[in-house]
Design a protein around this motif. Structure first.
Motif, PDB file in Angstrom:
ATOM      1  N   PRO A  90       2.814   4.221  -2.055  1.00 17.55           N
ATOM      2  CA  PRO A  90       2.837   4.818  -3.417  1.00 17.55           C
ATOM      3  C   PRO A  90       4.038   4.506  -3.880  1.00 17.55           C
ATOM      4  N   HIS A 131       0.733  -1.244  -0.079  1.00 23.09           N
ATOM      5  CA  HIS A 131       0.023  -0.011  -0.032  1.00 23.09           C
ATOM      6  C   HIS A 131       0.822   1.320   0.013  1.00 23.09           C
ATOM      7  N   TYR A 157     -11.013   6.894  -7.235  1.00 30.69           N
ATOM      8  CA  TYR A 157     -10.341   5.720  -7.167  1.00 30.69           C
ATOM      9  C   TYR A 157     -10.806   4.764  -7.817  1.00 30.69           C
ATOM     10  N   ARG A 188      -2.106   5.436  -5.616  1.00 26.45           N
ATOM     11  CA  ARG A 188      -2.527   4.748  -4.518  1.00 26.45           C
ATOM     12  C   ARG A 188      -3.260   3.189  -5.404  1.00 26.45           C
TER      13      ARG A 188
END
Ligand SMILES: [Zn+2]
Length: 268
Positions: free
Chosen positions: A76, A74, A156, A194
């Motif tokens: 970046p 997780h 997202y 992300r």
């Protein structure tokens, strides 16, 4: 619609109309790349045929491990447009997957040329067989989204669908699990990073140099090729030159600078 948006964004980006863990499959790719690298007489026969004045130098022995640390699941991923290396290599990258010229496959084979292809499913899908042939020669197959939408600003869920969806397609069609991602048009934001991390991407790859109608253009820094530069060879809507011709033009510049071509996946 995609074309219209592409044209607008491409002009804004100035350089190009485009604008993509060592698992067993990847090891196979590396072996293929090493196995097809021409030696001696074979290399000497190939270079003239492809318009070069001398053989393409073999790249140095590649690093024992990637130079960049792998981020956690997780974390970046880093965004790079060049590789930190003193090896005299640059990296050739090709986007989208629209042009599927069998002679380009011949060129990669005969020159033993390391290439990295960032594929968009909606563009490349009719011709995954072509890319399977390039993969068998050691070409890196990496992620350039499902439908070539500019990621920045999308929510997202949409960004994740574009990236993870292409991971799934490339795995199903070509048996690869890309670690590298190139966002269409070089467009990205924090959400992109992300989503990319959540889809298993370890590095986001842009480019410092791109071939245009006027020759190589640079996004920043010195206006000449340097060791570690990542080059976007094509496509480029302003010239429409075949990828073979574009590749020869880049290789001549590479040789003029005393450089050769490395395999991006060995360094990232
Ligand atoms: Zn693209």
């Amino acid at each position: 619609m995609r074309r219209l948006r592409a044209a607008v964004l491409a002009s804004a980006l100035l350089l190009t109309g485009c604008a993509q863990s060592v698992d067993p499959i990847e090891r196979l790719g590396k072996k293929a790349a090493e196995g097809v690298r021409p030696h001696g007489p074979a290399a000497d026969r190939g270079y003239r045929h492809w318009g070069l004045s001398r053989p393409l130098a073999r790249s140095p022995r590649h690093p024992a491990r990637p130079l960049t640390a792998r981020p956690g699941p997780h974390t970046p991923p880093p965004v790079v447009d060049r590789v930190a290396t003193r090896d005299p290599v640059v990296f050739l990258t090709y986007d989208d997957g629209a042009e599927r010229d069998p002679r380009f496959v011949d060129m990669v084979r005969e020159l033993g040329l390391p290439v990295t292809l960032f594929l968009t499913d909606s563009v490349a899908a009719p011709g995954y067989g072509h890319f399977a042939r390039l993969r068998a020669l050691g070409a890196g197959i990496q992620n350039h989204t499902v439908d070539h939408r500019a990621p920045a600003g999308l929510p997202y869920a949409g960004q994740r669908a574009e990236i993870c969806g292409q991971q799934d397609r490339l795995r199903a069609r070509l048996g690869v699990r890309p670690r590298l991602f190139r966002p269409p048009y070089g467009s990205y934001d924090a959400t992109t990073l992300r989503a990319a991390a959540d889809c298993g991407i370890s590095t986001v790859v842009l480019w410092r140099a791109a071939l245009t109608a006027a020759g190589l253009g640079y996004t920043h820094g010195p206006h000449e090729l340097r060791p570690g530069d990542i080059v976007l060879v094509g496509p480029d809507e302003s010239t429409r030159l075949p990828l073979r011709e574009r590749t020869v033009r880049v290789l001549r510049r590479v040789q003029e600078r005393g450089l050769t071509v490395g395999r991006l996946e060995d360094y990232l």
